[in-house]
Structure formats: structure tokens, C-alpha cells
Enzyme design. Structure first.
Site, mmCIF file in Angstrom:
data_model
loop_
_atom_site.group_PDB
_atom_site.id
_atom_site.type_symbol
_atom_site.label_atom_id
_atom_site.label_comp_id
_atom_site.label_asym_id
_atom_site.label_seq_id
_atom_site.Cartn_x
_atom_site.Cartn_y
_atom_site.Cartn_z
ATOM 1 C CB VAL A 95 6.429 37.278 -40.389
ATOM 2 C CG1 VAL A 95 6.557 35.765 -40.224
ATOM 3 C CG2 VAL A 95 5.798 37.609 -41.732
ATOM 4 C CB ALA A 140 8.646 38.798 -34.717
ATOM 5 C CE LYS A 141 14.541 41.838 -39.374
ATOM 6 N NZ LYS A 141 15.728 41.712 -38.501
ATOM 7 N N GLY A 142 9.430 42.511 -39.320
ATOM 8 C CA GLY A 142 8.419 43.298 -40.010
ATOM 9 C C GLY A 142 9.087 44.239 -40.980
#
Ligand code: NAD
Length: 451
Positions: A95, A140-142
């Protein structure tokens, strides 16, 4: 129960330069239905915290619409071959919350209880964190829904390479740059970097940060979050009049961040009275040697069972008599149920989202000094930024330079947040949000709406 606020608020107040706010005036000022967040999910909390800042900034409804949801979300399902020849199908996410201040930046989490709302929240928090530290990134992050402890190194490598390939359409040194988070480490980053480099046909060191030093990592990155936490605790202790060399500290989580934080604080003279991991907590009011606990954990797989301390639960650790509490594991740890029993004077949120909004209010009413996550754990992304800069320039720094630059960024951010908290008479969290959200809102306003 907190309620995310969704009403209409004031006019654009962040930047009134002629022509800029006009672009936003053309937007429909009606509140759009917000992205549905699960009640009390991390994302609902993140949106609530954003709404509080938006109220204080008197942010226009259109800017709220832009900033309270992620810009891009990728959800993937992908197969991974297990060592026994069977196939497992896993779900992963990446995201990107905001692209207004630069490429997006944020960690990769491998955890069995991850969901899209968690990743949205973590991405949004990264946006404000980068802005508070004044780094030229969005958030962001995943992550992947998986328990990495149940996989062999070979399975982890195949998982990482396939997940990287699946999300590669979003990645790039100028686009989106992952880093380690819970359940991932510098080896994960090496596999990600190698996978992208194989696709490109040449080495792309700046595609990830937190990678090993021999392939372009930065000195000081592994311990950067913990070092940033300890720099901030020096400032916070001075502010509240607490001598660090007499402080008793409890740390939840003994991973990359928690273990190094324990060591740095011990080196500064503090007494570590409690530590924990996912299996439980250990407590000794006279002090625990984190080096010996590290050795014990290396041998047994857990801090629990360390002979010179009594065993407690993670919940009990949060309520121990101590001066400083450092949550360095999961979110949702300090809640309305236990906040009134937290005894520490200073709470330093090394973890992301450890305190719920109701708990925050209780801690504030009880005069606790909270260093909020978007300030407290910004050391990691700050040295990631240094690593990215070094990779782009192929010019590498020595560790003293990295640490000195980190200290400068952290103490500047602390002073700015504290000054805002005092001037606006708000909590440190709201002050950090005011600074972070305003910087991002300014960038959105200055750039305008495309087309
Ligand atoms: P890690 O995986 O290295 O360590 C996590 C620790 O938490 C482990 O000791 C694990 O046993 C413990 N843990 C897991 N579940 C738990 C539970 N239910 N109760 C108590 N402890 C539990 O992860 P990390 O990199 O140290 O990250 C810790 C926190 O810090 C996370 O919230 C992460 O998002 C945040 N953070 C990390 C970095 C970084 O640079 N690694 C940067 C910013 C923020």
C-alpha cells in the site's frame, strides 16, 4: 469507544497562496464516504488520529478526502513451493499512502494476523513519520500473511522472491522503497534486491534499504530505530526531569528494535527491569542483563526461562512499576482496559500503533509523557533515507557520520514537536500529527490536482 469523525470542517488553511487553494475549491467540498475501516482496526485508529490533526489544522474537506485514504493498494495471491513439494498460496499487500513528497517508503511485515487495514494504517503512519522527520518520502507498507517462524530458509527465500515479483510493478528507487519490519530482516532485503536486480539485468542497490552492508547497506541501519529511540529518551528524560542513569525501564518485544534499545539504554546507565517476546515476559526489579538474555534467547528461542528473573505475561509487563515503558512489538497493547494501570512516567512508542486513542486520552489525563510512534521510531526510516542516498550516489559513509546525522534529525524533530505541543497546548502525538499532516498537506496544495 472512539468514533472516527466524518463531518464537514473549515476552509483550506494550510497554504493560501493565490491560485493554489483555488484548485481545491473546484473539488466537490462534500465529504465523500470514507473508505470503510473495520471498527477499531489499526486503520480506523490511524484515520481518527488524522482527523484530530485535520481538525486542529482546520483542514478543508477536500484535503481531508485526499489525505485520509491511501493512493494505491495492491493485493496479491501467489503460490510458493514448500520443501516437501506441496504448494501454499499466500496473500500479500503493498500500500502506498501518499506520493506527494517523494517516493514512498515503508517496511515489509511477515505476520500471520496481518490484514489490509493494518497495512493501510502502517502506510499512513509512515507518511506522517517521514514528514515529521522531514524526509523527502511518502509512506508505504507491505506484508504477507504468514508466520515466518514456521518456514525453512529455502521456503522464506522462495516466498520473498515471488512476493517481490508480484509487487514489483510498484517498486523502484524513485517509486517505492521497502525496508525490514516485523518478521523480516536484512536477508529478506537482500533477496528482494537481488530479485529486482535479476529482472532488470543490473544491480539496483537503492531498491530496498536495511540490506546487508556488503551489498550496499548502511552502517548503523540495523540499530537505527533503537538508537533513535534512545536519542529521544535522552531528550524526554531531560524534559520531564528524570535522571536516565536512575531510570527503570520495561521493554515489550525483544526483536531488532527492543533488544538494541535495551542495550543502548543499559549503556546510558538505565536499569532494564523487564523484557518480553511473543512467549511471555521476564522481570527483575534489580535489573536484567540484556546481553545475557540475548544469549539465553539464542540457546532456547525465547527470553522466557531466563534464570535470573521471574516470568510474567506481556500484559503484566505493561503495568510494572518503572519510569520508562517501551512498547517495541505489536499495535493495540495499551488500551482503555489497562491504560489506567500503566505506571511508567514516560512511554516511548518504538512499535507502530501500540496505544489506542482511548488509552492515549487516559495516559494524557494521568500526566504521562508519551513519545508517539511517528516521532519515536523515526530513526529507522531516517537511516534508511541515508542508505538510499548512499546507494544512489555509490558513496558510503562511516558509522559515526550516520549516527551524528541521525541524532541531528531526531533531536530537531523532538524539539519541533515539543514546541508545537507547548504552543498549541496539545499532546505530543497531536503535535507530531500537526507537523506531519501540515507538511504533507502543503505539498499537495503546492503541486495542485492533476490534470
Ligand atoms: P522483530 O520481528 O524483530 O521483533 C518483534 C518482537 O516482538 C519479537 O521479540 C517478538 O517475539 C515480539 N512479539 C511478537 N508478538 C508479540 C506479542 N504478542 N507480545 C509481545 N511481543 C511480541 O520486529 P522489529 O523490527 O523489532 O519491530 C518491532 C516494532 O517496531 C514493530 O511495531 C515495528 O513496526 C516497529 N518498527 C520497527 C522498525 C525497524 O527498523 N525494524 C522501524 C520502525 C518501527
Amino acid at each position: 469507544m472512539f468514533e472516527p469523525k466524518q463531518g464537514r470542517f473549515g476552509v483550506v488553511s494550510v497554504d493560501h497562496k493565490a491560485g493554489r487553494s483555488a484548485a481545491f475549491a473546484l473539488l466537490n467540498d462534500e465529504e465523500v464516504a470514507p473508505m470503510p475501516a473495520k471498527r477499531e482496526s489499526a486503520f480506523a485508529i490511524a484515520q481518527f488520529q488524522f482527523d484530530c490533526a485535520a481538525d486542529l489544522l482546520d483542514l478543508s474537506p477536500c484535503l481531508r478526502q485526499v489525505l485520509r485514504v491511501p493512493e494505491r493498494e495492491l493485493s496479491v495471491h501467489f503460490p510458493v513451493k514448500r520443501d516437501d513439494g506441496s504448494i501454499m498460496v499466500l496473500q500479500g499487500f503493498r500500500v502506498q499512502h501518499s506520493l506527494s513528497r517523494g517516493p514512498t517508503k515503508g517496511g515489509i511485515r511477515y505476520h500471520p494476523q496481518l490484514d489490509l487495514d493494518d497495512v493501510r494504517a502502517l502506510a499512513m503512519w509512515m507518511t506522517w513519520k517521514c514528514a515529521v522527520a522531514n524526509l523527502p518520502y511518502g509512506g508505504a507498507k507491505g506484508g504477507v500473511l504468514v508466520d515466518p517462524k514456521l518456514l525453512s530458509p529455502g521456503e522464506l527465500e522462495r516466498l520473498t522472491r515471488r512476493y517481490t515479483t508480484e509487487i514489483s510493478i510498484q517498486l523502484g528507487p524513485e517509486k517505492d522503497i521497502p525496508a525490514p519490519d516485523m518478521g523480516t530482516n536484512e536477508q529478506t532485503m537482500a533477496w528482494m534486491m537481488d530479485t529486482i536486480s535479476m529482472h532488470k539485468g543490473y544491480t539496483v542497490p537503492a531498491i530496498v534499504t536495511g540490506k546487508p552492508i556488503n551489498i550496499g547497506g548502511s552502517h548503523g541501519r540495523n540499530e537505527a530505530t533503537a538508537r533513535g529511540v534512545s536519542f529521544l529518551l535522552v531528550e524526554a528524560a531531560r524534559h520531564v526531569g528524570l535522571p536516565l542513569d536512575r531510570a527503570k525501564v520495561a521493554i515489550q518485544g525483544f526483536g531488532k528494535v527492543g533488544a538494541s534499545t535495551a542495550r543502548f539504554l543499559h549503556d546510558m546507565g538505565a536499569t532494564i527491569v523487564a523484557l518480553s517476546d511473543s512467549r511471555g515476559a521476564i522481570y527483575n526489579p534489580n535489573g536484567i542483563s540484556s546481553t545475557q538474555v540475548q544469549r539465553h534467547k539464542g540457546l532456547t528461542g525465547s527470553v522466557v526461562g531466563y534464570p535470573e528473573a521471574e516470568t510474567l505475561t506481556n500484559a503484566e509487563l505493561l503495568e510494572l512499576p518503572c519510569d520508562i515503558l517501551v512498547p517495541a512489538a505489536l499495535s493495540h497493547q495499551i488500551t482503555r482496559e489497562n491504560a489506567s494501570r500503566v505506571q511508567a512516567r514516560v512511554i516511548c512508542e518504538a512499535a507502530n500503533g501500540p496505544t489506542t486513542p482511548e488509552a492515549d486520552a487516559i495516559l494524557h489525563d494521568r500526566g504521562r509523557f508519551v513519545l508517539p510512534d511517528i516521532l519515536a521510531n523515526a530513526g529507522g526510516v531516517t537511516v534508511s533515507y541515508f542508505e538510499w542516498v548512499q546507494g544512489l550516489q555509490s558513496f558510503f559513509w562511516q558509522e559515526p557520520e550516520v549516527n551524528a546525522q541521525l541524532e541531528k534529525v531526531m533531536s530537531t524533530a523532538f524539539r519541533q514537536v515539543l514546541r508545537t505541543a507547548q504552543e498549541r497546548n496539545v499532546t505530543m502525538r497531536n503535535a507530531a500529527y500537526l507537523i506531519g499532516v501540515e507538511r504533507v498537506a502543503q505539498a499537495v496544495l503546492t503541486r495542485g490536482i492533476y490534470p
